[in-house]
Design an enzyme around this catalytic site. Structure first.
Site, short mmCIF file in Angstrom:
data_model
loop_
_atom_site.label_atom_id
_atom_site.label_comp_id
_atom_site.label_asym_id
_atom_site.label_seq_id
_atom_site.Cartn_x
_atom_site.Cartn_y
_atom_site.Cartn_z
N CYS A 32 0.82 -1.22 0.00
CA CYS A 32 0.00 0.00 0.00
C CYS A 32 0.85 1.26 0.00
O CYS A 32 0.33 2.37 -0.13
CB CYS A 32 -0.95 -0.01 1.18
SG CYS A 32 -1.80 -1.57 1.37
N HIS A 60 -8.86 3.92 -1.72
CA HIS A 60 -7.49 3.43 -1.55
C HIS A 60 -7.08 2.55 -2.72
O HIS A 60 -6.97 1.33 -2.59
CB HIS A 60 -7.40 2.69 -0.22
CG HIS A 60 -6.05 2.16 0.13
ND1 HIS A 60 -4.89 2.68 -0.39
CD2 HIS A 60 -5.67 1.14 0.94
CE1 HIS A 60 -3.85 1.99 0.09
NE2 HIS A 60 -4.30 1.06 0.89
#
Lengths: 179, 436
Positions: B127, B380
């Site tokens: 991420c 995200h």
């Protein structure tokens, strides 16, 4: 009049497959329409199933230990550092002289979670509790906690037990300490 | 045509044009940088600037394919930087992939966006992929290897159905010791942190819910956000459990999106009007297994990265918020935003949940955090997130953020905190209006 099948919620993949089959027969392409945006999608004809083959040769005693109901791990002969999960090499000594030692199967639960939304590969299991405990030898262990998650809190003592999984293989788990 | 027949019944929303940033379009063409090629002796650039940014609408982007989605960020980035593809020396693509079909994304962009034959690289740091991509560009310019670097962060997660994504993302921990036998999911890893934090400091699920409420409050003001809707604490508390103590509204969504920035050397950037500087970066790495960590109320990689970043930027580590106008932290779930307050030293250990309780991370508080909606409401898209944070730093510092979410810029500094995996990689970057 024919038209592309729209996808509804529910068994997404089954519906998708059906829609694609139908559209392919009628219109010549494996396509579907995205329900929300209305945008045309090509549905990949090449599925991929992954299954890794992982070497455990150098930590074999760990699995042999589990067969005997024990939790064993490696300890560096030179500096005495204890490793869990077990590892072949000591990065501090840059030495690979390890001894296999048995861990005390008791410790303190440090944290836990209950996995409600499970990966498809765990779909046959009910929601399960994953916990991390610090064993009395000092190393930490991540495992399923077999017990009521609402009746346990970080700080409470737990034990390690080896038992057989639904799929048929042996694995360690954390269980409450009786009394 | 058969396809057009089908579309009669479907409203198609072409959001591409409406939602792309075109910040410097009104600039007269003569303000375009006339860059005189320096003697190809490579000169180390003391400072690195962001001279242009682009951002796609985040969300479910079934209306575009991967290169089309990328172009929505690349085009405004090039335009706002006033550069052409030929000016780009090197480009970096942050893309975690797996769930999307195309793997050689830099080459795909070479073809689609006319970037061939310039050098490129695909970067993956879970991420934190986006900020890792910025790191590569930043060091390339600092070393003197490049003057202008395009950074693209992109993820098209929804090319795969949700169950497949849950399966794949659970494997971002330690594969054998966490996923294979114990089926940890991504919310699960962070829930282990959430539980430990509550147990240690007495924070509650309601405190966590307050983070979601704040981030949705700002997401509602961000036209690029996936969820542009305010929510209440009750919405969060009544949503179904995903991984106790996290409920649906504690979790960031599965998102398609892209973001791009153009980085330039000090020499190249000197006449560019709208720019911000990368003042420092701190990078930390954590263990694969959570069980190899001492404490589940901090991410050691993040605490380390923040320290490094503050040190390099000359910021007082006791009260860093006094030097900053705001921050973007990695709120993949609600609890990690609170832990990020502590790792970034916005408060003392154990006081992060008080910051949100007292609304100190809203605009007007001690330090505004995630004024773009954060990962929680903005969305995200793994590889794009870190780059999107940089876009937010640019917009905030240059006072170009949308109404209701623009922070008063007084110190001219902004921090971004981008975490990969379960604290495996953390990139903390400090941006400033003035170079060091």
């Amino acid at each position: 009049m024919s038209r592309f099948m729209d996808l509804k919620r529910g068994d997404f993949m089954d519906d998708l497959r059906k829609a694609v089959e139908k559209n392919m027969q009628e219109f010549g392409f494996p396509v579907t329409i995205d329900e929300r945006s209305g945008a045309l999608q090509w549905v990949d004809m090449r599925g991929l199933r992954l299954r890794y083959i992982v070497c455990i040769e150098n930590i074999m005693p760990f699995f042999e230990g589990m067969r005997r109901g024990k939790l064993v791990t490696t300890k560096c002969k030179k500096c005495g550092r204890l490793f869990f999960p077990p590892q072949k090499d000591c990065p501090a000594c840059k030495d690979s002289e390890m001894e296999w030692v048995e861990l005390k199967k008791e410790g303190v639960l440090e944290t836990l979670t209950v996995i409600f939304v499970r990966p498809p590969s765990f779909a046959t299991y009910d929601p399960y509790t994953v916990a991390i405990a610090r064993l009395d030898d000092g190393v930490r262990i991540t495992a399923w906690y077999k017990g009521d998650p609402q009746k346990v809190k970080p700080g409470q003592r737990v034990k390690v037990k080896i038992s057989r999984r639904k799929e048929g293989y042996l694995m360690y788990e954390l269980v409450p300490v009786e009394g | 045509m058969i396809f057009s027949f089908l579309r009669k019944n479907h409203d198609r929303f072409h959001r591409n044009i409406r939602f792309t940033i075109s910040l410097n379009l009104l600039k007269p063409p003569n303000s375009r940088k006339t860059y005189i090629t320096k003697n190809k002796q490579e000169i180390m650039s003391e400072n690195v600037a962001i001279i242009g940014v682009g951002h796609s609408k985040f969300g479910t982007r079934k209306d575009v394919n991967l290169p089309e989605l990328a172009w929505e960020a690349i085009k405004p980035a090039l335009e706002s930087a006033n550069v052409e593809q030929k000016d780009i020396d090197f480009y970096v693509v942050g893309n975690a992939g797996m769930w999307s079909s195309e793997a050689a994304v830099p080459s795909l962009m070479a073809e689609y966006a006319d970037l061939a034959p310039k050098g490129s690289m695909r970067v993956e740091a879970a991420c934190a992929t986006g900020n890792a991509a910025i790191r590569v560009g930043y060091t390339a310019i600092k070393s003197g290897e490049a003057d202008v670097v395009l950074i693209l962060g992109i993820e098209k997660m929804q090319e795969s159905p949700n169950p497949t994504i849950i399966e794949l993302i659970g494997r971002f921990g330690s594969y054998f010791w966490e996923f294979e036998n114990f089926g940890l999911t991504f919310p699960g890893y962070y829930a282990l942190y959430g539980t430990a934090y509550m147990a240690k400091y007495g924070a509650t699920e309601e405190d966590y819910a307050k983070v979601a409420v704040k981030n949705h409050y700002y997401g509602a003001k961000n036209p690029y956000a996936q969820f542009q809707k305010e929510i209440s604490i009750e919405t969060v508390l009544k949503s179904p459990y995903i991984a106790w103590p996290f409920k649906l509204f504690d979790c960031s969504p599965i998102t398609d999106g892209s973001a791009a920035v153009v980085l330039a050397s000090e020499e190249f950037a000197k006449d560019v009007e709208d720019k911000i500087w990368i003042l420092s970066q701190g990078v930390g790495t954590g263990t694969a297994n959570l069980s190899k960590r001492e404490d589940f109320t901090t991410l050691p990689s993040a605490a380390y990265a923040a320290e490094q970043a503050y040190k390099k930027a000359g910021i007082d580590m006791d009260e860093p918020w006094k030097y900053l106008d705001g921050a973007n932290v990695h709120d993949c779930f609600t609890a990690p935003e609170i832990i990020a307050y502590e790792d970034c030293r916005f408060c003392k250990r154990g006081e992060g949940f008080k910051l949100i309780r007292e609304e100190q991370t809203y605009i007007g508080g001690r330090i505004p955090v995630n004024t773009d909606g954060g990962l929680k409401a903005k969305g995200h898209p793994i590889g794009a997130t870190g780059v999107s944070q940089a876009v937010e730093a640019y917009k905030q510092l240059l006072s170009q953020a949308e109404n209701g979410r623009q922070v008063d810029i007084e110190n001219g500094k902004w921090l971004t905190h981008n975490v990969g995996g379960t604290g495996h990689f953390t990139y903390v970057t400090i941006y400033g209006l003035e170079k060091r």
